[in-house]
Design an enzyme around this catalytic site. Structure first.
Site, PDB file in Angstrom:
ATOM      1  N   SER A   1     -45.113 -63.631 -41.981  1.00 39.96           N
ATOM      2  CA  SER A   1     -43.894 -64.364 -42.314  1.00 39.96           C
ATOM      3  C   SER A   1     -44.017 -65.852 -41.986  1.00 39.96           C
ATOM      4  O   SER A   1     -44.942 -66.520 -42.460  1.00 39.96           O
ATOM      5  CB  SER A   1     -42.713 -63.725 -41.587  1.00 39.96           C
ATOM      6  OG  SER A   1     -41.497 -64.207 -42.070  1.00 39.96           O
TER       7      SER A   1
ATOM      8  N   ASP B   1     -40.717 -57.409 -51.514  1.00 38.05           N
ATOM      9  CA  ASP B   1     -40.323 -58.291 -50.414  1.00 38.05           C
ATOM     10  C   ASP B   1     -39.084 -59.076 -50.835  1.00 38.05           C
ATOM     11  O   ASP B   1     -39.135 -59.880 -51.764  1.00 38.05           O
ATOM     12  CB  ASP B   1     -41.479 -59.238 -50.089  1.00 38.05           C
ATOM     13  CG  ASP B   1     -41.254 -60.020 -48.801  1.00 38.05           C
ATOM     14  OD1 ASP B   1     -40.088 -60.210 -48.412  1.00 38.05           O
ATOM     15  OD2 ASP B   1     -42.256 -60.443 -48.189  1.00 38.05           O
TER      16      ASP B   1
ATOM     17  N   HIS C   1     -41.005 -56.627 -46.724  1.00 38.76           N
ATOM     18  CA  HIS C   1     -41.546 -57.772 -45.993  1.00 38.76           C
ATOM     19  C   HIS C   1     -42.226 -57.365 -44.690  1.00 38.76           C
ATOM     20  O   HIS C   1     -43.273 -57.908 -44.334  1.00 38.76           O
ATOM     21  CB  HIS C   1     -40.397 -58.737 -45.691  1.00 38.76           C
ATOM     22  CG  HIS C   1     -40.799 -59.985 -44.987  1.00 38.76           C
ATOM     23  ND1 HIS C   1     -41.499 -61.002 -45.605  1.00 38.76           N
ATOM     24  CD2 HIS C   1     -40.601 -60.404 -43.689  1.00 38.76           C
ATOM     25  CE1 HIS C   1     -41.712 -61.988 -44.747  1.00 38.76           C
ATOM     26  NE2 HIS C   1     -41.182 -61.651 -43.581  1.00 38.76           N
TER      27      HIS C   1
END
Length: 427
Positions: free
Chosen positions: A250, A324, A359
């Protein structure tokens, strides 16, 4: 009337006696009952009557006191047996840790990696759906799942202002190193680094958002902080300083890519970052769940926001969840691929792209969270964030990606012919 009552009473006691004997005879075993978090285990129920309906239940009491549970329904075969490979939904129809749930939308994250994750696996008669705490199971087994293998050493790092933890594998070394960066939630997250050390990599987990320097000064860390962390790992006597990878998730990916391009200390040159083009006004909210992926769309064509991919000199792996909802991962990966193809160095790029995957691609057998509460590191505001993914597909992606990540790291850090850094990113 009294005679028939006596007969019914005798029948009741005989039935209870047979049921008690049946309970005593049921055998539940888990192999291995003690192992690493990324290791599969087999649940075996034996010595039950054929065609019996059973419920297999898992219960985990986490460090904050919350209880997580999951259950699955089975029918014994002709030999009175239930034989399931947990963590492989295709074989058992139910994954004992994928499906762990709690009434509150919090992620399950191990904080103290020096203790095991304990899961009580129990067998109940019939197909039950609730009230397990009030029932007596036919059999129970306590299972331990560890992030730290025997001999792995955990070393807190505070030198030069760092907030970090170094995990060293068992043995004298030296070992290849991994600098491990997590995302925008902050905190010192150790469990992935601990598991990497269990597989032979000296791993440094780094807190860069809620670290001591930031808490004391109120200022975000600069590039020097990451260079210091890299140097501390590189210069450790049990680390092969010329063989270091950077692993990021991330927001950590943006930091890693930026440092790989601009730093004179971190000798790795790699992909791009879209970190500087985010616009808070483009946040999408559906059903009170924040979707951040639209922040990056459409992907910019402005070269000033992109890295010169012709400078990339190390292997790069991108792990992508195609569903995601937090980051435009797939679009970003395709843009990276296109730039590298134009630069003539796409042979350095490996993309793992998974449909119906969100994600939060974690180490295997971590429960899937399509949405959860997220606390912003800067404002401490709590929001509900949609991460995306479908449970079965996402869970299989975590298992597959982890295996391939370990192979990627071993090939490039242990078996690679050209010493140097390696980059592995979860977009």
């Amino acid at each position: 009337f009294q005679k028939w009552s006596f007969i019914v009473l005798i029948f009741f006691y005989l039935s209870q006696f047979r049921m008690d004997r049946k309970k005593c005879c049921v055998q539940l075993s888990v192999h291995p009952s003690r192992g690493l978090m990324d290791e599969k285990f087999i649940v075996l129920v034996q010595k039950v009557l054929p065609g019996c309906q059973l419920t297999v239940h898992a219960l985990h009491q986490c460090e904050d006191g919350n209880s997580w549970e999951a259950f699955g329904h089975y029918t014994t075969d002709a030999s009175g047996t239930v034989n399931g490979t947990c963590f492989t939904g295709y074989q058992s129809g139910w994954d004992i840790l994928w499906e762990l749930t709690i009434s509150s939308p919090f992620r399950l994250r191990k904080k103290n990696v020096q203790t095991p994750m304990e899961v009580t696996i129990s067998v109940y008669q019939g197909h039950q759906t609730e009230g397990f705490v009030d029932q007596v199971p036919l059999a129970s087994v306590l299972v331990e799942r560890w992030y730290m293998a025997p001999g792995v050493r955990r070393i807190p790092i505070t030198e030069e202002g760092l907030t970090a933890t170094l995990f060293l594998p068992a043995g004298p070394g030296p070992f290849p190193g991994v600098l491990d960066l997590w995302g925008g939630g902050g905190q010192l997250v150790e469990y992935r680094a601990a598991l990497l050390a269990s597989h032979g990599f000296a791993s440094l987990a780094l807190d860069y958002l809620t670290c001591k320097i930031t808490l004391e000064t109120g200022k975000m860390v600069d590039n020097q902080y990451f260079e210091t962390a890299y140097r501390v790992l590189q210069q450790h006597p049990q680390v092969l300083g010329s063989r270091i990878a950077m692993l990021a998730l991330s927001l950590g990916t943006s930091i890693t890519l930026r440092m790989a391009v601009n730093s004179q200390v971190i000798k790795v040159t790699t992909a791009k970052t879209y970190f500087h083009i985010l616009s808070i006004w483009k946040v999408t909210v559906e059903k009170n769940e924040v979707i951040w992926r639209d922040l990056l769309l459409p992907i910019t064509t402005d070269p000033s926001f992109k890295v010169d991919m012709g400078r990339l000199q190390c292997p790069l792996m991108l792990v992508v969840g195609e569903d995601d909802q937090n980051w435009a991962a797939y679009d970003s990966a395709m843009d990276i691929k296109e730039m590298m193809e134009r630069a003539g160095n796409s042979h350095l790029l490996t993309i793992l792209s998974y449909p119906k995957t969100g994600h939060l691609i974690e180490p295997p057998y971590t429960p899937h969270f399509r949405a959860s509460i997220f606390r912003k590191a800067d404002t401490h505001e709590k929001i509900m964030v949609l991460w995306g993914g479908q449970t079965v597909e996402h869970s299989h992606a975590q298992e597959d990606a982890w295996k391939k990540m370990l192979v990627f790291l071993r090939e490039n850090l242990y078996g690679g012919t050209n010493p140097g850094a390696t980059l592995l990113s979860h977009l």
